[in-house]
Design an enzyme around this catalytic site. Sequence first.
Site, PDB file in Angstrom:
ATOM      1  CE  LYS A  30      -3.967  -1.741   2.645  1.00 10.88           C
ATOM      2  NZ  LYS A  30      -4.943  -1.620   1.553  1.00 10.88           N
TER       3      LYS A  30
ATOM      4  NE  ARG B 205     -10.654  -9.787  -2.240  1.00  7.86           N
ATOM      5  CZ  ARG B 205     -10.842  -8.861  -3.172  1.00  7.86           C
ATOM      6  NH1 ARG B 205     -11.104  -9.208  -4.406  1.00  7.86           N
ATOM      7  NH2 ARG B 205     -10.773  -7.583  -2.858  1.00  7.86           N
TER       8      ARG B 205
HETATM    9  N1  BES Z   1      -8.146  -3.699   4.211  1.00 10.35           N
HETATM   10  C1  BES Z   1      -8.242  -3.282   2.866  1.00 10.35           C
HETATM   11  C2  BES Z   1      -9.504  -2.488   2.571  1.00 10.35           C
HETATM   12  C3  BES Z   1      -9.643  -1.147   3.236  1.00 10.35           C
HETATM   13  C4  BES Z   1      -9.327  -0.006   2.531  1.00 10.35           C
HETATM   14  C5  BES Z   1     -10.143  -1.038   4.508  1.00 10.35           C
HETATM   15  C6  BES Z   1      -9.476   1.220   3.136  1.00 10.35           C
HETATM   16  C7  BES Z   1     -10.306   0.189   5.107  1.00 10.35           C
HETATM   17  C8  BES Z   1      -9.971   1.311   4.421  1.00 10.35           C
HETATM   18  C9  BES Z   1      -8.232  -4.490   1.939  1.00 10.35           C
HETATM   19  O1  BES Z   1      -7.495  -5.565   2.373  1.00 10.35           O
HETATM   20  C10 BES Z   1      -7.658  -4.052   0.638  1.00 10.35           C
HETATM   21  O2  BES Z   1      -6.524  -3.690   0.622  1.00 10.35           O
HETATM   22  N2  BES Z   1      -8.441  -4.089  -0.433  1.00 10.35           N
HETATM   23  C11 BES Z   1      -7.988  -3.709  -1.729  1.00 10.35           C
HETATM   24  C12 BES Z   1      -8.441  -4.760  -2.701  1.00 10.35           C
HETATM   25  C13 BES Z   1      -7.854  -4.613  -4.081  1.00 10.35           C
HETATM   26  C14 BES Z   1      -6.378  -4.870  -4.042  1.00 10.35           C
HETATM   27  C15 BES Z   1      -8.539  -5.567  -5.010  1.00 10.35           C
HETATM   28  C16 BES Z   1      -8.591  -2.356  -2.075  1.00 10.35           C
HETATM   29  O3  BES Z   1      -9.777  -2.143  -1.791  1.00 10.35           O
HETATM   30  O4  BES Z   1      -7.851  -1.519  -2.578  1.00 10.35           O
HETATM   31 MN    MN Z   2      -5.472  -5.426   1.824  1.00 11.11          MN
END
Ligand code: BES
Ligand code: MN
Length: 501
Positions: free
Chosen positions: A281, A355
């Site tokens: 991230k 997931r």
């Molecule tokens: N934990 C994150 C989602 C999230 C984002 C929670 C912002 C709270 C605030 C999750 O694991 C994630 O990183 N999701 C990705 C999925 C993508 C890589 C398909 C996302 O939403 O960017």
């Molecule tokens: Mn994630």
Amino acid sequence: MNIGWSSGIPLSELKSDVLILILSESEVKGEGFSPDWDGTLRRLGELGLFEGKLHQTYILPSVNPSAFPVTILAGRGGQELRTDDLRLMSASIARAAVKLKAESLVVQLPSEMNIITVEKDTVTTAHVLTEGLLLGSYVRKHYKREQPPYAVISSAVFYMKEQLEAAEGERWTKGIEKGQAFGEATLLARNLTNIPGNLLVPADLAVAAVEIADKYGFPVEVLDEREIGQKGMGGLLAVGKGSVNPPRMIVIRYQGTGHWANVIGLIGKGITFDTGGVSLKRAPGMEDMISDMGGAAAVLGVMEALGRLHPRINVVMVIPSAENMLSANAFKPGDVITSLSGRTIEILNTDAEGRVVLADALTYAREWGAERIIDIATLTGAVRSALGDVATGAVTNDEAFLQELTAASRKTGENLWPLPAYPEFKNMLKSEVADIRNAAGGSGAAITAGLFIGTFAEEMPWIHLDIAGTAFLSKERGVNPKGATGVMVRTLLEWLLSQAV
Ligand code: BES
Ligand code: MN
Ligand code: ZN
């Protein structure tokens, strides 16, 4: 917090740090609230300092400082109050009391409180007033060296001048009990979620779960990384293996009926910190990823409340917990892993880790007898694009089931909105090398993420709640503070109680 009610005695027999008076706009204008207060109230109104508007509060020294050093005036507007209004009014009162560092409160209610509410149901009134006090009293724990005097509200009494009839008193007691269970459960979820990532790793989350289970004598199981591997939970193992803090699979059972039947599965995402892994991230805002176990915190809050309320239902709670890190040992894009269900998963993005761990948890809940499943997870940034931090997104394979949960959410004031699960979205998860892939790429990411999880529900009725927008706020709003909200604890409880036999 110790919360009770009192009626039929003179106010002078009570004592507390703060007295709260609830006032309508017309009472502030001087239409005979009480001879002690009328002049002051009219003056405050004229000066525009306090007009009795709904959710307005005003703090001032008492007219009778020996029993109550300080008074909080709380506005109730001019109309009948809806339950959401009542809850927020109570939360505003608690916030004013926290500002004063008050430890004990007496809340004087207008006689016949019900007459001024829309629902006219005493149990509901007592419930939301109690719940509101708890939700508004929340202060995040801090880790400063010089702790400023840190007072928490330890007791509150709802006072009604007129003596309540016995049956009405029982309704107050019942409502307070329920409101307290709902409120404390939400605070528990908030507290867990707000713990920094270095101080809460999967093993710590397991300890927190065992504590709750032991308190109420619930059977609990914690699988460590070796057992997770032996059982074939390839998803949880893969996500967890990049961290020196190994994963845990946590199960608590609550049996409220004679037979372990009609079991409801509650599954909470327990990523104690989400760096994104190899699909790293970006840095800004990454600190908020301490909240990536908000789903796990919510289901633990629910279990705590079940311990207090013991309804006649059966629940198996499952938390897959891991820390999503990057290291020489981390899982990678392109990896193919085998989940507990036997289905293989092609990893395209290690940041779509939730997931992957939830897949194993759904299969495991089924092994424990779950027949209906709700999973709750901070799953996607995409749900925030769709619904902001205002509503939780839902994906389901059973419309009627979701309607029941939505009905519960209307009572608790927690917004819940369905996302459409068209088959086109599911097709986006097809993989050439495995049974399914973990990231679809492209738009509709909150839906494809949900449908990925839904695959592992097999034929069971299932609801997925994406709380990525609602679990952690950047500023206080309504009954929720900045940071962790404990969202959906109350909605899940409301629905669960409706299932009691
Ligand atoms: N934990 C994150 C989602 C999230 C984002 C929670 C912002 C709270 C605030 C999750 O694991 C994630 O990183 N999701 C990705 C999925 C993508 C890589 C398909 C996302 O939403 O960017
Ligand atoms: Mn994630
Ligand atoms: Zn995550």
